[in-house]
Scaffold this active site. Structure first.
Site, PDB file in Angstrom:
ATOM      1  N   SER A   1       0.877  -1.302   0.065  1.00 46.73           N
ATOM      2  CA  SER A   1       0.057  -0.022  -0.036  1.00 46.73           C
ATOM      3  C   SER A   1       0.957   1.435  -0.025  1.00 46.73           C
ATOM      4  O   SER A   1       1.607   1.285  -0.645  1.00 46.73           O
ATOM      5  CB  SER A   1      -1.158  -0.155   1.161  1.00 46.73           C
ATOM      6  OG  SER A   1      -1.953   0.831   1.196  1.00 46.73           O
TER       7      SER A   1
ATOM      8  N   ASP B   1      -5.822  -3.216  -2.875  1.00 45.23           N
ATOM      9  CA  ASP B   1      -4.752  -3.104  -1.959  1.00 45.23           C
ATOM     10  C   ASP B   1      -4.108  -4.365  -1.247  1.00 45.23           C
ATOM     11  O   ASP B   1      -4.971  -5.318  -0.704  1.00 45.23           O
ATOM     12  CB  ASP B   1      -5.452  -2.369  -0.731  1.00 45.23           C
ATOM     13  CG  ASP B   1      -4.337  -1.590   0.235  1.00 45.23           C
ATOM     14  OD1 ASP B   1      -3.120  -2.187   0.388  1.00 45.23           O
ATOM     15  OD2 ASP B   1      -4.723  -0.415   0.624  1.00 45.23           O
TER      16      ASP B   1
END
Length: 405
Positions: free
Chosen positions: A64, A218
Site C-alpha cells: 500500500s 490493496d
C-alpha cells in the site's frame, strides 16, 4: 535463461551478506515512516558514505503506501524527496468522489482513482517507459536494488506479491503472462487500492489475450500488510530461486511501520459507514503484529517495542554471540494511541534528545489514526521524527551490516 541486469550484476552476482527493508501499509501515515527513513538515511550516510537507501539495501518491499515509498527508494529517490511528494500531493491523491457521481454511477468508493494514478505516473516518470516491453528492460535502466510490491488479486482471490527478482518463475520475459509487464506505477496503484477508499486497479496482463483481465486491490488486506516476513521468505526459499543465505551475519531485515493503536476505537459507538472505514486499519493492525511476531521468533530481534504483556518484546541482547537465528531483525514503529504519544514524549525527555523535536503528547490520536488524514501530515511527521530520535541507532542496531561498500 534469466540473469542479473548488467548494472546490478557486480552487486548481486556474488554471494555476500544481504540487507532487506520492509515498509508497512497505512495510507497517509506513510509520512511517519518517511521521517524514520530520513533519519536512517542520514545515519547510514554518516557511517558508510552511502547516501541513498536504494544503494544500501539489497531488497526493498512495501505494501500500500509502503509500496509507494519502496518503489521510490528502489529507483534512487531519497526519503526527503518522497516526503516532499507526500507534502505536495498528499491531499490531491485523496480527492473525494462527488455525491452526484456516486448516485449516477453507483460508485462505492470515497476517493477517485485518477488523481493518484496520475501522481504515481509523474513520480516514477512513466512517460519515459516503454510499456510494450517487460519491466525487466526498465529495471536494467533504473532500479538500484530488488523491489517487491504486495497486491491482492481479486480474480484469483489470493495475495500477489510482485517482485523484480529476475529468476522468479513468473518474471520470465518469454512468458505471455510475465508479471514484469505491469508498469511500475500500475503495480503500485494496485497495491494502494484500499477497498472503500479507492476503486480496484484493472490489469490486462497478457497482450495476446486481451480478455484476460486481472482485478487488483490493496495488498493491505492480504496477510502481508507488514511484508517483512514475506520478504525474508522470498529472498531465501528455493521456490523463489534467489536463495540468499540465512544467518545472523548473512541477512539483515529492517521493518518500519506507519504507527499503530490497537484497541483504541469503540466499534459499538460507530455506524455502518464508520465501521467500514475503520475495518481496513483494524485488519492492518492485526496483520502487522502477527508478521512482526514471526520475524521476532524466527529472526534475532535486536530492537522493537513490546508486543504485549505476555510475550514482551522478544529482544535478544546483542552480546556478541550468534544465537543461531535465521536473520538479524529490527522493528521501528510508533504507538499512536494517546497514551502511546505521551510515553513517546517521556522517552524523549529521558534520553535527552528532545531538542529540536516538537512535542507529540498532545497531538490528537483519533485524528492521526485515520489512513486518509491529510490534514494531519504535519503532526504525523512530528511523530515520525520523535520515533527516529528516540529509537534509531544504526551503529548499534545494524551491527556488522553497517559497513561501506
Amino acid at each position: 535463461m534469466s540473469t542479473w541486469p548488467d548494472h546490478l550484476a557486480p552487486r548481486f552476482a556474488k554471494e555476500q551478506p544481504r540487507k532487506i527493508l520492509a515498509l508497512d501499509g497505512g495510507g497517509i501515515r506513510g509520512v511517519l515512516t518517511l521521517e524514520i527513513l530520513a533519519e536512517m538515511e542520514r545515519q547510514i550516510a554518516s557511517a558508510t558514505g552511502i547516501t541513498r537507501l536504494g544503494d544500501y539495501f539489497d531488497y526493498i518491499g512495501g505494501t500500500s503506501t509502503g509500496s509507494i515509498i519502496a518503489a521510490g527508494l528502489a529507483v534512487g529517490m531519497s526519503a526527503a524527496e518522497l516526503l516532499k511528494f507526500y507534502d505536495d500531493f498528499g491531499a490531491q491523491m485523496f480527492e473525494k468522489t462527488g455525491i452526484f457521481q456516486r448516485l449516477t454511477t453507483l460508485a462505492s468508493n470515497l476517493y477517485k482513482d485518477e488523481p493518484i494514478a496520475a501522481k504515481l505516473k509523474e513520480l516514477y516518470h512513466a512517460d519515459a517507459d516503454d510499456e510494450s516491453k517487460p519491466y525487466a528492460d526498465l529495471a536494467t535502466r533504473r532500479l538500484k536494488c530488488l523491489l517487491l510490491v504486495v497486491t491482492r488479486n481479486m480474480t484469483t482471490d489470493s495475495p500477489w506479491p510482485i517482485s523484480t527478482n529476475p529468476f522468479a518463475k513468473y518474471n520470465d520475459a518469454s512468458r505471455d503472462d510475465c508479471n514484469l509487464r505491469i508498469p511500475l506505477w500500475q503495480r503500485v496503484r494496485a497495491s494502494t487500492a484500499a477497498p472503500v477508499f479507492f476503486p480496484p486497479e484493472v490489469v490486462r496482463l497478457n497482450p495476446k489475450k486481451p480478455q484476460d483481465v486481472r482485478v487488483f486491490v490493496d495488498g493491505g488486506i492480504t496477510p502481508f500488510n507488514n511484508p517483512a516476513f514475506l520478504l525474508y521468505r522470498m529472498a531465501t526459499q528455493p521456490a523463489y530461486r534467489l536463495n540468499w543465505k540465512t544467518g545472523e551475519e548473512n541477512l539483515l531485515v529492517i521493518s518500519v511501520g506507519t504507527g499503530a493503536a490497537g484497541g483504541t476505537t469503540q466499534a459499538t459507538s460507530r455506524n455502518v459507514i464508520g465501521n467500514m472505514q475503520n475495518l481496513p486499519g483494524e485488519l492492518m493492525y492485526g496483520i502487522q503484529v502477527e508478521q512482526d511476531i514471526n520475524c521476532r521468533t524466527i529472526g534475532r530481534c535486536i530492537h522493537g517495542a513490546e508486543i504485549d504483556r505476555e510475550i514482551g518484546d522478544l529482544v535478544v541482547a546483542d552480546d556478541g554471540n550468534d544465537h543461531g537465528r535465521f536473520f538479524r531483525y529490527a522493528r521501528y514503529n510508533a504507538d499512536i494511541s494517546q497514551p502511546g504519544l505521551e510515553k513517546l514524549d517521556a522517552a524523549l525527555d529521558e534520553n535527552r534528545v528532545l531538542a529540536g523535536v516538537p512535542r507529540v503528547g498532545k497531538i490528537p490520536s483519533a485524528a492521526v489514526r485515520k489512513m486518509d488524514a491529510v490534514d494531519q501530515i504535519g503532526n504525523l511527521r512530528k511523530i515520525g521524527m520523535a520515533v527516529a530520535k528516540s529509537e534509531l541507532d544504526v551503529q548499534k542496531q545494524f551491527g556488522s551490516f553497517l559497513t561501506a561498500k
